[in-house]
Motif scaffolding. Sequence first.
Motif, short mmCIF file in Angstrom:
data_model
loop_
_atom_site.label_atom_id
_atom_site.label_comp_id
_atom_site.label_asym_id
_atom_site.label_seq_id
_atom_site.Cartn_x
_atom_site.Cartn_y
_atom_site.Cartn_z
N SER A 1 0.85 -1.19 0.00
CA SER A 1 0.00 0.00 0.00
C SER A 1 0.88 1.24 0.00
CB SER A 1 -0.87 0.02 1.25
OG SER A 1 -1.72 -1.08 1.27
N PHE A 2 0.42 2.29 -0.64
CA PHE A 2 1.16 3.53 -0.64
C PHE A 2 0.93 4.32 0.64
CE2 PHE A 2 0.97 2.81 -5.27
CZ PHE A 2 2.33 2.80 -5.51
N ILE A 3 -0.21 4.06 1.28
CA ILE A 3 -0.52 4.71 2.56
C ILE A 3 -1.03 3.64 3.52
CG2 ILE A 3 -1.98 6.38 3.77
CD1 ILE A 3 -2.17 7.95 1.17
N ARG A 4 -0.42 3.62 4.70
CA ARG A 4 -0.88 2.71 5.75
C ARG A 4 -1.11 3.52 7.02
NH1 ARG A 4 3.84 -1.59 5.35
NH2 ARG A 4 4.90 0.39 5.11
N MET A 5 -2.16 3.16 7.75
CA MET A 5 -2.47 3.85 8.99
C MET A 5 -2.88 2.81 10.03
SD MET A 5 -5.31 6.82 9.74
CE MET A 5 -4.62 7.93 8.54
N HIS A 6 -2.37 2.99 11.24
CA HIS A 6 -2.73 2.08 12.32
C HIS A 6 -2.92 2.89 13.59
CE1 HIS A 6 -3.07 -1.88 14.11
NE2 HIS A 6 -2.45 -1.37 15.15
N VAL A 7 -3.93 2.53 14.37
CA VAL A 7 -4.20 3.20 15.64
C VAL A 7 -3.81 2.24 16.76
CG1 VAL A 7 -5.93 4.25 17.13
CG2 VAL A 7 -6.09 4.50 14.64
N TYR A 8 -2.90 2.68 17.61
CA TYR A 8 -2.46 1.90 18.76
C TYR A 8 -3.13 2.45 20.01
CZ TYR A 8 1.23 0.14 15.74
OH TYR A 8 1.92 -0.45 14.71
N SER A 9 -3.70 1.58 20.81
CA SER A 9 -4.31 1.98 22.07
C SER A 9 -3.27 1.94 23.18
CB SER A 9 -5.47 1.04 22.43
OG SER A 9 -6.50 1.17 21.49
N VAL A 10 -3.00 3.10 23.75
CA VAL A 10 -2.08 3.20 24.87
C VAL A 10 -2.83 2.90 26.16
CG1 VAL A 10 -0.52 4.74 26.10
CG2 VAL A 10 -0.70 4.88 23.61
N SER A 11 -4.06 3.39 26.24
CA SER A 11 -4.96 3.12 27.36
C SER A 11 -6.38 3.23 26.81
CB SER A 11 -4.72 4.11 28.50
OG SER A 11 -5.14 5.41 28.13
N SER A 12 -7.35 3.14 27.70
CA SER A 12 -8.74 3.23 27.22
C SER A 12 -9.11 4.62 26.73
CB SER A 12 -9.70 2.79 28.33
OG SER A 12 -9.58 3.67 29.43
N THR A 13 -8.32 5.62 27.11
CA THR A 13 -8.61 6.99 26.69
C THR A 13 -7.50 7.64 25.87
OG1 THR A 13 -7.72 7.86 28.75
CG2 THR A 13 -10.10 7.42 28.68
N GLU A 14 -6.43 6.90 25.62
CA GLU A 14 -5.30 7.47 24.89
C GLU A 14 -4.90 6.55 23.75
OE1 GLU A 14 -0.85 9.24 25.80
OE2 GLU A 14 -1.95 8.25 27.38
N HIS A 15 -4.73 7.16 22.57
CA HIS A 15 -4.38 6.39 21.38
C HIS A 15 -3.30 7.13 20.59
CE1 HIS A 15 -8.43 5.31 22.58
NE2 HIS A 15 -8.17 4.12 22.08
N VAL A 16 -2.55 6.37 19.82
CA VAL A 16 -1.52 6.93 18.96
C VAL A 16 -1.80 6.46 17.54
CG1 VAL A 16 0.95 6.94 18.44
CG2 VAL A 16 0.19 6.91 20.81
N VAL A 17 -1.74 7.40 16.59
CA VAL A 17 -1.96 7.07 15.19
C VAL A 17 -0.61 7.08 14.47
CG1 VAL A 17 -3.08 7.77 13.04
CG2 VAL A 17 -4.25 8.08 15.23
N LEU A 18 -0.31 5.98 13.80
CA LEU A 18 0.91 5.88 13.00
C LEU A 18 0.51 5.90 11.53
CD1 LEU A 18 3.96 5.34 12.68
CD2 LEU A 18 3.41 2.90 12.71
N ILE A 19 1.07 6.84 10.78
CA ILE A 19 0.77 6.96 9.36
C ILE A 19 2.08 6.80 8.59
CG2 ILE A 19 -0.15 8.45 7.55
CD1 ILE A 19 -1.64 9.95 9.84
N VAL A 20 2.09 5.84 7.68
CA VAL A 20 3.27 5.60 6.84
C VAL A 20 2.85 5.84 5.40
CG1 VAL A 20 4.98 3.91 6.12
CG2 VAL A 20 4.12 3.87 8.48
N VAL A 21 3.56 6.75 4.72
CA VAL A 21 3.20 7.12 3.36
C VAL A 21 4.45 7.01 2.48
CG1 VAL A 21 2.24 8.94 1.90
CG2 VAL A 21 1.53 8.77 4.28
N HIS A 22 4.29 6.42 1.31
CA HIS A 22 5.40 6.31 0.37
C HIS A 22 5.73 7.68 -0.21
CE1 HIS A 22 7.75 5.08 -3.11
NE2 HIS A 22 7.91 3.91 -2.49
#
Length: 61
Positions: free
Chosen positions: A5-26
């Motif tokens: 994929s040229f663009i990938r996105m994943h959301v990681y849950s740090v806790s029930s109220t905190e999340h981190v979004v990782l975006i990888v783009v070619h």
Amino acid sequence: MARDSFIRMHVYSVSSTEHVVLIVVHHLVFDGASTPVFLKDLFTIYESLVKITVTLSRVKR
């Protein structure tokens, strides 16, 4: 490259109220000038979703 994929996105849950979004783009489909436009749109969508969630949680009470 034909299979990736040229663009990938994943959301990681740090806790029930905190999340981190990782975006990888070619680099072929995303340049430095695109970054501010992309981030502005991403934050606009996020803020809209937060407002909807808050509104729905108030309605449920």
